[in-house]
Motif scaffolding. Structure first.
Motif, PDB file in Angstrom:
ATOM      1  N   ALA A 110       0.803  -1.221   0.000  1.00 13.94           N
ATOM      2  CA  ALA A 110       0.000   0.000   0.000  1.00 13.94           C
ATOM      3  C   ALA A 110       0.839   1.276   0.000  1.00 13.94           C
ATOM      4  CB  ALA A 110      -0.940   0.008   1.203  1.00 13.94           C
ATOM      5  N   HIS A 111       2.142   1.139   0.193  1.00 14.43           N
ATOM      6  CA  HIS A 111       3.031   2.294   0.267  1.00 14.43           C
ATOM      7  C   HIS A 111       4.264   1.965  -0.567  1.00 14.43           C
ATOM      8  CE1 HIS A 111       4.443   5.934   2.270  1.00 14.43           C
ATOM      9  NE2 HIS A 111       5.601   5.343   2.476  1.00 14.43           N
ATOM     10  N   TYR A 112       4.533   2.785  -1.622  1.00 11.10           N
ATOM     11  CA  TYR A 112       5.575   2.436  -2.571  1.00 11.10           C
ATOM     12  C   TYR A 112       6.277   3.695  -3.068  1.00 11.10           C
ATOM     13  CZ  TYR A 112       7.702  -0.003  -6.582  1.00 11.10           C
ATOM     14  OH  TYR A 112       8.573  -0.559  -7.478  1.00 11.10           O
ATOM     15  N   THR A 113       7.608   3.653  -3.186  1.00 12.41           N
ATOM     16  CA  THR A 113       8.374   4.784  -3.681  1.00 12.41           C
ATOM     17  C   THR A 113       8.980   4.432  -5.034  1.00 12.41           C
ATOM     18  OG1 THR A 113       8.874   5.530  -1.443  1.00 12.41           O
ATOM     19  CG2 THR A 113      10.280   6.371  -3.197  1.00 12.41           C
ATOM     20  N   LEU A 114       8.742   5.305  -6.012  1.00 10.79           N
ATOM     21  CA  LEU A 114       9.273   5.127  -7.369  1.00 10.79           C
ATOM     22  C   LEU A 114      10.508   5.991  -7.554  1.00 10.79           C
ATOM     23  CD1 LEU A 114       6.011   5.458  -9.498  1.00 10.79           C
ATOM     24  CD2 LEU A 114       7.379   3.405  -9.221  1.00 10.79           C
ATOM     25  N   ASP A 115      11.570   5.418  -8.066  1.00 11.04           N
ATOM     26  CA  ASP A 115      12.776   6.161  -8.423  1.00 11.04           C
ATOM     27  C   ASP A 115      12.539   6.789  -9.791  1.00 11.04           C
ATOM     28  OD1 ASP A 115      15.293   7.125  -9.036  1.00 11.04           O
ATOM     29  OD2 ASP A 115      16.282   5.179  -8.945  1.00 11.04           O
ATOM     30  N   LEU A 116      12.676   8.115  -9.887  1.00 12.97           N
ATOM     31  CA  LEU A 116      12.444   8.824 -11.141  1.00 12.97           C
ATOM     32  C   LEU A 116      13.735   9.178 -11.863  1.00 12.97           C
ATOM     33  CD1 LEU A 116       9.623  11.244  -9.927  1.00 12.97           C
ATOM     34  CD2 LEU A 116       9.383   9.037 -11.080  1.00 12.97           C
ATOM     35  N   GLY A 117      14.840   8.578 -11.458  1.00  9.38           N
ATOM     36  CA  GLY A 117      16.147   8.899 -12.023  1.00  9.38           C
ATOM     37  C   GLY A 117      16.267   8.684 -13.516  1.00  9.38           C
ATOM     38  N   ARG A 118      15.523   7.739 -14.076  1.00 11.28           N
ATOM     39  CA  ARG A 118      15.628   7.439 -15.510  1.00 11.28           C
ATOM     40  C   ARG A 118      14.543   8.117 -16.331  1.00 11.28           C
ATOM     41  NH1 ARG A 118      16.163   1.113 -15.458  1.00 11.28           N
ATOM     42  NH2 ARG A 118      14.991   1.502 -17.342  1.00 11.28           N
ATOM     43  N   ILE A 119      13.783   9.019 -15.710  1.00  9.48           N
ATOM     44  CA  ILE A 119      12.714   9.723 -16.408  1.00  9.48           C
ATOM     45  C   ILE A 119      13.120  11.184 -16.580  1.00  9.48           C
ATOM     46  CG2 ILE A 119      10.320  10.499 -16.245  1.00  9.48           C
ATOM     47  CD1 ILE A 119       9.688   7.964 -14.748  1.00  9.48           C
ATOM     48  N   SER A 120      12.953  11.711 -17.774  1.00 12.06           N
ATOM     49  CA  SER A 120      13.274  13.113 -18.057  1.00 12.06           C
ATOM     50  C   SER A 120      12.278  14.038 -17.358  1.00 12.06           C
ATOM     51  CB  SER A 120      13.203  13.387 -19.561  1.00 12.06           C
ATOM     52  OG  SER A 120      14.088  12.554 -20.254  1.00 12.06           O
ATOM     53  N   ASN A 121      12.671  15.288 -17.192  1.00 14.42           N
ATOM     54  CA  ASN A 121      11.757  16.286 -16.637  1.00 14.42           C
ATOM     55  C   ASN A 121      10.553  16.414 -17.564  1.00 14.42           C
ATOM     56  OD1 ASN A 121      13.663  16.638 -14.701  1.00 14.42           O
ATOM     57  ND2 ASN A 121      14.254  18.686 -15.322  1.00 14.42           N
ATOM     58  N   GLY A 122       9.368  16.560 -16.987  1.00 14.09           N
ATOM     59  CA  GLY A 122       8.159  16.705 -17.791  1.00 14.09           C
ATOM     60  C   GLY A 122       6.917  16.306 -17.016  1.00 14.09           C
ATOM     61  N   ILE A 123       5.831  16.144 -17.752  1.00 18.87           N
ATOM     62  CA  ILE A 123       4.540  15.794 -17.161  1.00 18.87           C
ATOM     63  C   ILE A 123       4.209  14.357 -17.555  1.00 18.87           C
ATOM     64  CG2 ILE A 123       2.069  16.330 -17.123  1.00 18.87           C
ATOM     65  CD1 ILE A 123       2.858  19.242 -17.750  1.00 18.87           C
ATOM     66  N   TYR A 124       3.734  13.575 -16.587  1.00 18.97           N
ATOM     67  CA  TYR A 124       3.440  12.163 -16.790  1.00 18.97           C
ATOM     68  C   TYR A 124       2.106  11.805 -16.148  1.00 18.97           C
ATOM     69  CZ  TYR A 124       8.299  12.132 -18.073  1.00 18.97           C
ATOM     70  OH  TYR A 124       9.488  12.422 -18.697  1.00 18.97           O
ATOM     71  N   ILE A 125       1.572  10.662 -16.533  1.00 18.01           N
ATOM     72  CA  ILE A 125       0.385  10.096 -15.896  1.00 18.01           C
ATOM     73  C   ILE A 125       0.832   8.826 -15.178  1.00 18.01           C
ATOM     74  CG2 ILE A 125      -1.907   9.088 -16.230  1.00 18.01           C
ATOM     75  CD1 ILE A 125      -1.738  12.092 -16.880  1.00 18.01           C
TER      76      ILE A 125
END
Length: 183
Positions: free
Chosen positions: A151-166
């Motif tokens: 129920a509680h999860y942290t996503l690493d965004l290191g491989r995602i470029s700056n921007g807007i996502y869904i």
């Protein structure tokens, strides 16, 4: 100071980072709120007129300090629970937890994503177990898929470029889509 992102209209919210690192962008302030020492905070308009002031209280990372309700009431440190402890991008007091008699925390919203905007990682909290979490770009392309089974999860965004996502969260209560801004 010249950036559209620093203009906050009535009834809007903006998350600012007091991290003494303005080179990270217009929303990163040139001062640091040291969590080890209490300070007095002053809010002013563009002309420098003080609109409000309050004693800034020391607190832990990802806890939220501010007005009880947006621009109203006392300054306060928001209650901490296992699922969420801050209200970035939302009206103060709208992301809340309640404690049951057994000491368990219950999330009032079915799914919460924070901080948002995010820099390095984003935490997702849900009332029930998340079977699948997917990140899509604005064109609908799948970028990442995770099976947290918690129920509680942290996503690493290191491989995602700056921007807007869904971010699409699939859990027992249903499927929820949340907008994510990565800075």
């Amino acid at each position: 100071y010249g950036s559209e992102s620093t203009i906050i209209n009535s009834k809007e919210h903006q998350l600012l980072w007091a991290n003494s690192d303005p080179v990270d962008g217009a929303l990163h302030l040139n001062f640091n709120l040291n969590v080890d020492k209490p300070k007095t905070m002053y809010l002013s308009n563009a002309a420098g007129t003080i609109i409000s002031q309050g004693a800034y209280e020391t607190h832990d990372t990802n806890e939220s300090f501010g007005y009880e309700k947006d621009n109203f009431g006392d300054w306060m440190l928001f209650a901490v629970c296992d699922q969420v402890s801050a209200t970035p991008g939302k009206e103060n007091g709208t992301i809340m937890c309640s404690k049951t008699a057994f000491g368990d925390s219950t999330l009032v919203e079915p799914v919460v994503l924070y901080p948002n905007p995010a820099v390095h990682d984003v935490t997702i909290s849900a009332r029930t177990i998340m079977q699948e979490v997917s990140i899509f770009d604005v064109n609908g392309r799948l970028l990442q898929r995770h099976t947290p089974l918690k129920a509680h999860y942290t996503l690493d965004l290191g491989r995602i470029s700056n921007g807007i996502y869904i971010v699409q969260i699939n859990c027992a209560e249903g499927v929820y889509n949340k907008k994510l801004v990565k800075n």
